[in-house]
Design a protein around this motif. Structure first.
Motif, short mmCIF file in Angstrom:
data_model
loop_
_atom_site.label_atom_id
_atom_site.label_comp_id
_atom_site.label_asym_id
_atom_site.label_seq_id
_atom_site.Cartn_x
_atom_site.Cartn_y
_atom_site.Cartn_z
N ARG A 161 2.09 -6.58 -0.23
CA ARG A 161 0.76 -6.08 -0.58
C ARG A 161 0.81 -4.58 -0.85
O ARG A 161 0.24 -4.09 -1.82
CB ARG A 161 -0.22 -6.40 0.55
CG ARG A 161 -1.66 -6.10 0.21
CD ARG A 161 -2.63 -6.51 1.30
NE ARG A 161 -2.49 -7.93 1.61
CZ ARG A 161 -2.20 -8.41 2.82
NH1 ARG A 161 -2.03 -7.60 3.84
NH2 ARG A 161 -2.09 -9.70 3.02
N ARG A 162 1.52 -3.84 0.01
CA ARG A 162 1.64 -2.39 -0.19
C ARG A 162 2.37 -2.08 -1.50
O ARG A 162 1.98 -1.17 -2.23
CB ARG A 162 2.38 -1.75 0.98
CG ARG A 162 1.47 -1.53 2.18
CD ARG A 162 2.15 -0.78 3.28
NE ARG A 162 2.74 -1.79 4.16
CZ ARG A 162 3.96 -1.77 4.64
NH1 ARG A 162 4.76 -0.78 4.40
NH2 ARG A 162 4.40 -2.75 5.42
N GLU A 163 3.39 -2.85 -1.83
CA GLU A 163 4.13 -2.65 -3.07
C GLU A 163 3.23 -2.89 -4.28
O GLU A 163 3.25 -2.13 -5.24
CB GLU A 163 5.34 -3.60 -3.11
CG GLU A 163 6.15 -3.52 -4.38
CD GLU A 163 6.96 -2.26 -4.52
OE1 GLU A 163 7.32 -1.93 -5.66
OE2 GLU A 163 7.24 -1.60 -3.50
N LEU A 164 2.45 -3.93 -4.23
CA LEU A 164 1.55 -4.23 -5.35
C LEU A 164 0.47 -3.17 -5.51
O LEU A 164 0.11 -2.81 -6.63
CB LEU A 164 0.91 -5.61 -5.16
CG LEU A 164 1.85 -6.79 -5.33
CD1 LEU A 164 1.16 -8.08 -4.93
CD2 LEU A 164 2.36 -6.86 -6.76
N GLU A 165 -0.05 -2.68 -4.39
CA GLU A 165 -1.06 -1.63 -4.48
C GLU A 165 -0.47 -0.34 -5.03
O GLU A 165 -1.13 0.38 -5.76
CB GLU A 165 -1.67 -1.38 -3.10
CG GLU A 165 -2.57 -2.50 -2.63
CD GLU A 165 -3.00 -2.35 -1.17
OE1 GLU A 165 -2.58 -1.37 -0.52
OE2 GLU A 165 -3.74 -3.22 -0.70
N ALA A 166 0.76 -0.06 -4.70
CA ALA A 166 1.41 1.17 -5.17
C ALA A 166 1.77 1.10 -6.65
O ALA A 166 1.77 2.11 -7.34
CB ALA A 166 2.66 1.44 -4.34
N HIS A 167 2.10 -0.10 -7.13
CA HIS A 167 2.55 -0.26 -8.52
C HIS A 167 1.82 -1.42 -9.19
O HIS A 167 2.41 -2.46 -9.45
CB HIS A 167 4.06 -0.53 -8.57
CG HIS A 167 4.88 0.49 -7.86
ND1 HIS A 167 4.98 1.79 -8.29
CD2 HIS A 167 5.60 0.42 -6.73
CE1 HIS A 167 5.75 2.46 -7.46
NE2 HIS A 167 6.14 1.66 -6.49
#
Length: 127
Positions: free
Chosen positions: A88-94
């Motif tokens: 989830r954090r990866e998707l929000e960042a990119h």
């Protein structure tokens, strides 16, 4: 109890103590644990008595110190993180934008009525 459960208990105990056994130690542990049973937290070895998984791990580490790595020293060891939270954090960042399908305009031009309305809504909210 099968040898796999005993070996899993041995590996878990080694990791709890902060080290990872390699294949040489696992081969030796499998030899020692052949025919053994796990009862009330103790490994009962045939015609040898009982030993705790912690004592077995310490004994093999003392006998074969070169065959153990520290858990933190292993290149494949990663911090325990909830994978979905990490994703989830990866998707929000990119955030990524997907392109409309290549045949979108062809399909869209042929649609009428409710289908055309649904395709128009989908196009407005396409990510």
């Amino acid at each position: 109890m099968s040898d796999d459960h005993l070996e899993d208990a041995f590996i878990a105990e080694c990791r709890r103590q902060g080290f990872q056994p390699n294949q040489n130690v696992m081969r030796e542990a499998a030899t020692i644990l052949a025919g053994a049973t796990l009862t009330h937290g103790l490994i009962t070895l045939p015609s040898k008595g009982s030993i705790s998984p912690a004592d077995l791990a310490r004994s093999l580490r003392a006998a074969m110190p070169e065959s153990f790595d520290g858990v933190e020293d292993r290149p494949d060891s990663k911090p325990t993180v909830n994978l979905t939270e990490s994703m989830r954090r990866e998707l929000e960042a990119h955030p990524s934008k997907r392109a409309l399908p290549s045949d979108w305009q062809t399909v869209r031009s042929k649609a009428t009525g409710v289908t055309a309305e649904h395709l128009a809504e989908r196009e407005r909210h396409w990510k």
